[in-house]
Design a protein around this motif. Sequence first.
Motif, PDB file in Angstrom:
ATOM      1  N   SER A   1       4.301 -10.084   6.041  1.00 27.39           N
ATOM      2  CA  SER A   1       2.682 -10.616   5.511  1.00 27.39           C
ATOM      3  C   SER A   1       1.973  -8.582   5.192  1.00 27.39           C
ATOM      4  N   ARG A   2       2.193  -7.961   5.898  1.00 30.87           N
ATOM      5  CA  ARG A   2       2.205  -6.460   5.789  1.00 30.87           C
ATOM      6  C   ARG A   2       2.824  -5.566   3.957  1.00 30.87           C
ATOM      7  N   ARG A   3       3.983  -6.166   4.080  1.00 33.34           N
ATOM      8  CA  ARG A   3       4.575  -6.159   2.710  1.00 33.34           C
ATOM      9  C   ARG A   3       3.716  -6.434   1.475  1.00 33.34           C
ATOM     10  N   SER A   4       3.355  -8.075   1.591  1.00 32.26           N
ATOM     11  CA  SER A   4       2.068  -8.705   0.308  1.00 32.26           C
ATOM     12  C   SER A   4       1.277  -7.892   0.551  1.00 32.26           C
ATOM     13  N   THR A   5       0.779  -7.593   1.374  1.00 38.75           N
ATOM     14  CA  THR A   5      -0.602  -6.772   1.632  1.00 38.75           C
ATOM     15  C   THR A   5      -0.002  -5.398   1.009  1.00 38.75           C
ATOM     16  N   GLY A   6       0.360  -4.415   1.252  1.00 40.00           N
ATOM     17  CA  GLY A   6       0.747  -3.879   0.013  1.00 40.00           C
ATOM     18  C   GLY A   6       0.652  -3.870  -0.712  1.00 40.00           C
TER      19      GLY A   6
ATOM     20  N   VAL B   1      -6.470 -10.113  -0.541  1.00 43.80           N
ATOM     21  CA  VAL B   1      -6.834  -9.404  -1.778  1.00 43.80           C
ATOM     22  C   VAL B   1      -8.107  -8.680  -1.161  1.00 43.80           C
ATOM     23  N   ALA B   2      -8.838  -9.118   0.514  1.00 41.41           N
ATOM     24  CA  ALA B   2      -9.706  -8.498   0.835  1.00 41.41           C
ATOM     25  C   ALA B   2      -9.900  -6.858   1.524  1.00 41.41           C
ATOM     26  N   VAL B   3      -7.817  -6.804   2.030  1.00 46.63           N
ATOM     27  CA  VAL B   3      -7.861  -5.566   2.515  1.00 46.63           C
ATOM     28  C   VAL B   3      -7.655  -4.262   0.349  1.00 46.63           C
ATOM     29  N   ALA B   4      -7.355  -5.405   0.094  1.00 42.83           N
ATOM     30  CA  ALA B   4      -6.850  -4.146  -1.442  1.00 42.83           C
ATOM     31  C   ALA B   4      -8.672  -4.000  -1.800  1.00 42.83           C
ATOM     32  N   ALA B   5      -9.609  -5.415  -2.059  1.00 42.23           N
ATOM     33  CA  ALA B   5     -10.605  -4.434  -2.465  1.00 42.23           C
ATOM     34  C   ALA B   5     -11.826  -3.906  -1.711  1.00 42.23           C
ATOM     35  N   ARG B   6     -10.992  -3.545  -0.365  1.00 46.21           N
ATOM     36  CA  ARG B   6     -11.758  -3.091   0.448  1.00 46.21           C
ATOM     37  C   ARG B   6     -11.429  -1.126   0.704  1.00 46.21           C
TER      38      ARG B   6
END
Length: 311
Positions: free
Chosen positions: A91-96, A135-140
Amino acid sequence: MQGMRAFYSGQFVLPLPPGHRFPMSRYAMLRDRLLEHLPAVEMDQAPRATDGELALAHTPQWIAAISDGSVSPQAMREIGFPWSEAMVERSRRSTGATIAACRAAFAGGVAANMAGGTHHAYADKGGGFCVFNDVAVAARLMQAEHGRTGRQLKVAVIDLDVHQGNGTASIFSKDASVFTLSMHGQKNFPFRKEASDLDVELPDGCGDADYLTALEHALDELDRRFSPGLVIYLAGADPFERDRLGRLKLSFDGLEARDRRVFDWTWQRRIPVAFAMAGGYATDIAETVQVQLGTFKVAFDYWRRWQNAAR
């Protein structure tokens, strides 16, 4: 010249019980197909999203509970996965990967997360196979990085997964700097929808022509209401006609036309675009991967246009 960048987390495999309906094998299959058909795509291992990055979109309590395994069984049932350290790492890697794809898109115009699109995750909970909202993490994070230069970055999320991006809509519900567009099945999961900035609800059985007309109207509306400096595109394969969870009737050609319309919209406006694979649950997993490969082929065509324009 460096190729189009794509970030993968498929080597971090969730230990799922036999018969689980989440198609974990599709990620390795997509990587193999890209190596065979689009060797110019440069694939890199996804970085690991940190607690600080996740906290841009998630509560500290949710990050801690997922990370140390203290999350409740009920919360894990909503997600649909058993808890494991491998699940947390993936989950962390997919967000990264979405973070990295956004940065690469600013450099090259178009870049990809070979997984991602985990749009059912809220600030304080997960759901529907989604733990953290990449998406939310990356946008912010992109907004924070651009903010250091004194510039405001406006981000548009074009979510064409067949299921509504309820978590993304919730996280950005009071944020005028992010526009959320979700085009999804009206009667499909999640059954309690959130209000996106623009929701387009489609009837069961919607086919190519009606879908593409609806998409055209949605992009026109987005254009009237918002001027993004970055687009994050969720290119779900689940509107496909033989998807087990989709209930729509798009063909391979229809999905290719969908992708081409989105990438052309961003190209005409010279807006960098990072895309994620989101959902795909065809009975024959190879058909889901074929849809995803088609998305990459369209994306690669537009990536080359960016490179030719830069010369």
